[in-house]
Design an enzyme around this catalytic site. Structure first.
Site, short mmCIF file in Angstrom:
data_model
loop_
_atom_site.label_atom_id
_atom_site.label_comp_id
_atom_site.label_asym_id
_atom_site.label_seq_id
_atom_site.Cartn_x
_atom_site.Cartn_y
_atom_site.Cartn_z
N ASP A 76 0.69 -1.24 0.02
CA ASP A 76 -0.14 0.23 -0.02
C ASP A 76 0.71 1.03 0.43
OD1 ASP A 76 -2.28 -1.87 0.62
OD2 ASP A 76 -3.05 -0.81 2.09
N HIS A 126 -6.21 2.88 -3.96
CA HIS A 126 -6.10 3.26 -2.24
C HIS A 126 -5.83 5.08 -2.09
CE1 HIS A 126 -4.89 1.96 1.87
NE2 HIS A 126 -3.42 3.02 1.47
N HIS A 130 -4.52 9.13 0.59
CA HIS A 130 -4.77 8.31 1.58
C HIS A 130 -5.66 9.28 2.68
CE1 HIS A 130 -3.15 5.80 4.62
NE2 HIS A 130 -2.96 5.09 3.85
N TYR A 167 -6.28 2.58 6.63
CA TYR A 167 -6.46 2.26 7.52
C TYR A 167 -7.35 1.16 7.61
CZ TYR A 167 -5.34 7.55 7.26
OH TYR A 167 -4.41 8.34 7.43
N HIS A 220 3.69 -2.27 3.09
CA HIS A 220 3.52 -0.59 2.70
C HIS A 220 4.42 -0.69 1.58
CE1 HIS A 220 1.00 -0.21 5.70
NE2 HIS A 220 0.09 0.15 5.13
#
Ligand SMILES: [Zn+2]
Length: 273
Positions: A76, A126, A130, A167, A220
């Site tokens: 991510d 995504h 963010h 999240y 990540h």
């Protein structure tokens, strides 16, 4: 940058085609996928149709069904400065992965999404910046998704069919936004917490202790320095191969081993974080 401004203008110009209900008319701009990109965004191959079909149940998935000894590595928050290193390791080991990209990072790192896809990886949305999607209006949720889809299509010529909420913050309205855009909402089961930068060995041990057939593993490649994730990746791949695991993109994993009802949820419940 000029391209993005043009794209935004086209989105604005085509909005009137879709007459909004009176209440929604008060919202700022509800972006649509641009005219040039909409054909691509709406073209669904056989695998895409199956993924979208699962998403149409109004759920997020957090793992595959577990019938096959295959896992999906996911990264991510990129693309970023460590993405090229991760791509290189994946290529050397002939392993595909799935990258859930942040739209503004796609724009800032041109060519990276194209490279990810050319190498046999899958790309998911995504959000643009963010965002915690549960805190946004439907119009803003739509903008986060469409702007990122446009950035992915502009870079690679390929539309994404996956969405991962930053999240892991999902709600029925967030899942509905993904569904509306023909995206399957994907969470995860195995969390390495690599963003907290534990040492490489800790990241390896967290993967190995949480893995089972069908696991979607969260790591990540952006959002900060990911040198420890890069250092851990060759060992993660080597050890999983030694245990007999294969690797697939999220799309291939899910289609070949569909999630059961306990592998999906309407609110993210069941996700280990
Ligand atoms: Zn993230």
């Amino acid at each position: 940058m000029a391209i993005v401004i043009v794209v935004a203008a086209i989105g604005l110009a085509t909005r009137g085609d879709d007459a909004p209900p009176a209440k929604a008319a008060a919202d700022p701009v509800i972006p649509t996928v641009t005219a040039a990109a909409s054909d691509i965004a709406n073209q669904l191959g056989p695998r895409d149709q199956e993924l979208v079909g699962i998403g149409a149940k109004g759920v997020s998935i957090h793992r595959a069904g577990g019938r096959r000894k295959v896992v999906a590595l996911t990264f991510d928050d990129g693309p970023g400065k460590d993405t090229a290193s991760i791509l290189s390791i994946l290529k050397q080991n002939d392993v595909p992965a799935t990258f859930f990209v942040v739209g503004q990072e796609v724009q800032a790192n041109p060519g990276m999404v194209a490279q990810e896809i050319a190498q046999g990886n899958q790309v998911g949305i995504h959000t643009w910046d963010h965002a915690d999607m549960t805190k946004l209006s439907p119009a803003k949720q739509q903008q986060e998704i469409v702007d990122t889809q446009n950035a992915i299509i502009n870079d690679s010529g390929v539309a994404s069919r996956l969405f991962r909420a930053p999240y892991g913050a999902v709600s029925p309205s967030v899942i509905a936004a993904a569904e509306k855009n023909k995206l399957l909402s994907v969470l995860w089961e195995g969390d390495t917490n690599d963003w907290q930068r534990p040492d490489a060995n800790t990241i390896v041990q967290r993967v190995l202790s949480q893995v089972s057939p069908g696991t979607i593993i969260l790591m990540h490649d952006g959002g900060g320095d990911r040198a420890n994730t890069v250092a851990a990746l060759p060992t993660i791949i080597k050890e999983l191969k030694k245990q007999g695991y294969g690797f697939a993109t999220v799309g291939d994993l899910v289609v070949s081993d569909p999630p059961t009802s306990s592998d999906m949820s309407v609110d993210g419940k069941g996700v280990s974080e």
